[in-house]
Design a protein around this motif. Structure first.
Motif, PDB file in Angstrom:
ATOM      1  N   GLU A  76     -39.361  12.134  10.154  1.00 18.16           N
ATOM      2  CA  GLU A  76     -39.411  12.590   8.774  1.00 18.16           C
ATOM      3  C   GLU A  76     -38.186  12.071   8.033  1.00 18.16           C
ATOM      4  O   GLU A  76     -37.059  12.156   8.531  1.00 18.16           O
ATOM      5  CB  GLU A  76     -39.445  14.115   8.724  1.00 18.16           C
ATOM      6  CG  GLU A  76     -39.774  14.648   7.354  1.00 18.16           C
ATOM      7  CD  GLU A  76     -40.041  16.141   7.362  1.00 18.16           C
ATOM      8  OE1 GLU A  76     -39.832  16.759   6.316  1.00 18.16           O
ATOM      9  OE2 GLU A  76     -40.458  16.659   8.405  1.00 18.16           O
ATOM     10  N   ASP A  77     -38.413  11.514   6.847  1.00 14.92           N
ATOM     11  CA  ASP A  77     -37.323  11.003   6.021  1.00 14.92           C
ATOM     12  C   ASP A  77     -36.802  12.142   5.169  1.00 14.92           C
ATOM     13  O   ASP A  77     -37.507  12.688   4.327  1.00 14.92           O
ATOM     14  CB  ASP A  77     -37.839   9.858   5.127  1.00 14.92           C
ATOM     15  CG  ASP A  77     -36.734   9.169   4.365  1.00 14.92           C
ATOM     16  OD1 ASP A  77     -35.541   9.451   4.613  1.00 14.92           O
ATOM     17  OD2 ASP A  77     -37.049   8.343   3.499  1.00 14.92           O
ATOM     18  N   MET A  78     -35.589  12.512   5.407  1.00  9.37           N
ATOM     19  CA  MET A  78     -34.963  13.608   4.669  1.00  9.37           C
ATOM     20  C   MET A  78     -34.138  13.037   3.530  1.00  9.37           C
ATOM     21  O   MET A  78     -33.037  12.554   3.727  1.00  9.37           O
ATOM     22  CB  MET A  78     -34.064  14.442   5.582  1.00  9.37           C
ATOM     23  CG  MET A  78     -34.789  15.004   6.770  1.00  9.37           C
ATOM     24  SD  MET A  78     -36.051  16.144   6.247  1.00  9.37           S
ATOM     25  CE  MET A  78     -35.757  17.465   7.339  1.00  9.37           C
ATOM     26  N   GLU A  79     -34.733  13.036   2.330  1.00  9.48           N
ATOM     27  CA  GLU A  79     -34.012  12.533   1.169  1.00  9.48           C
ATOM     28  C   GLU A  79     -32.889  13.518   0.850  1.00  9.48           C
ATOM     29  O   GLU A  79     -33.082  14.696   0.818  1.00  9.48           O
ATOM     30  CB  GLU A  79     -34.963  12.375  -0.013  1.00  9.48           C
ATOM     31  CG  GLU A  79     -36.003  11.296   0.222  1.00  9.48           C
ATOM     32  CD  GLU A  79     -36.843  11.064  -1.011  1.00  9.48           C
ATOM     33  OE1 GLU A  79     -36.273  11.035  -2.118  1.00  9.48           O
ATOM     34  OE2 GLU A  79     -38.053  10.901  -0.861  1.00  9.48           O
ATOM     35  N   GLY A  80     -31.722  12.940   0.564  1.00  4.50           N
ATOM     36  CA  GLY A  80     -30.618  13.854   0.349  1.00  4.50           C
ATOM     37  C   GLY A  80     -29.795  13.471  -0.750  1.00  4.50           C
ATOM     38  O   GLY A  80     -28.966  13.843  -1.338  1.00  4.50           O
TER      39      GLY A  80
END
Length: 80
Positions: A76-80
């Protein structure tokens, strides 16, 4: 492949290189998933320093990766 407007650099068209499906675009924004591959082959390949670029729709990506002996790593790509 993607096509951009020469004057505005806005995305005008995107087509799956595998099946030829035209992707949905609105106001220069792609409205569906696309897998973009952009690679330059190294000296020890049969394609020395050739740059290859292509796009796949989600359906073609799923069909192609389903045949892999080793599946792609998915996280999962966790945009931060």
């Amino acid at each position: 492949m993607r096509k951009y407007n020469k004057n505005t650099n806005e995305l005008e068209a995107a087509v799956c290189n595998c099946c030829g499906k035209s992707m949905k675009i609105q106001n220069g924004m792609l409205l569906e998933g696309i897998c973009s591959v952009d690679t330059t082959w190294g000296y020890f390949s049969g394609k020395d320093l050739e740059k290859h670029e292509f796009d796949l729709c989600e359906e073609c990506y799923d069909r192609i990766t389903a045949s892999f002996a080793v599946p792609p790593k998915i996280s999962e790509d966790m945009e931060g």
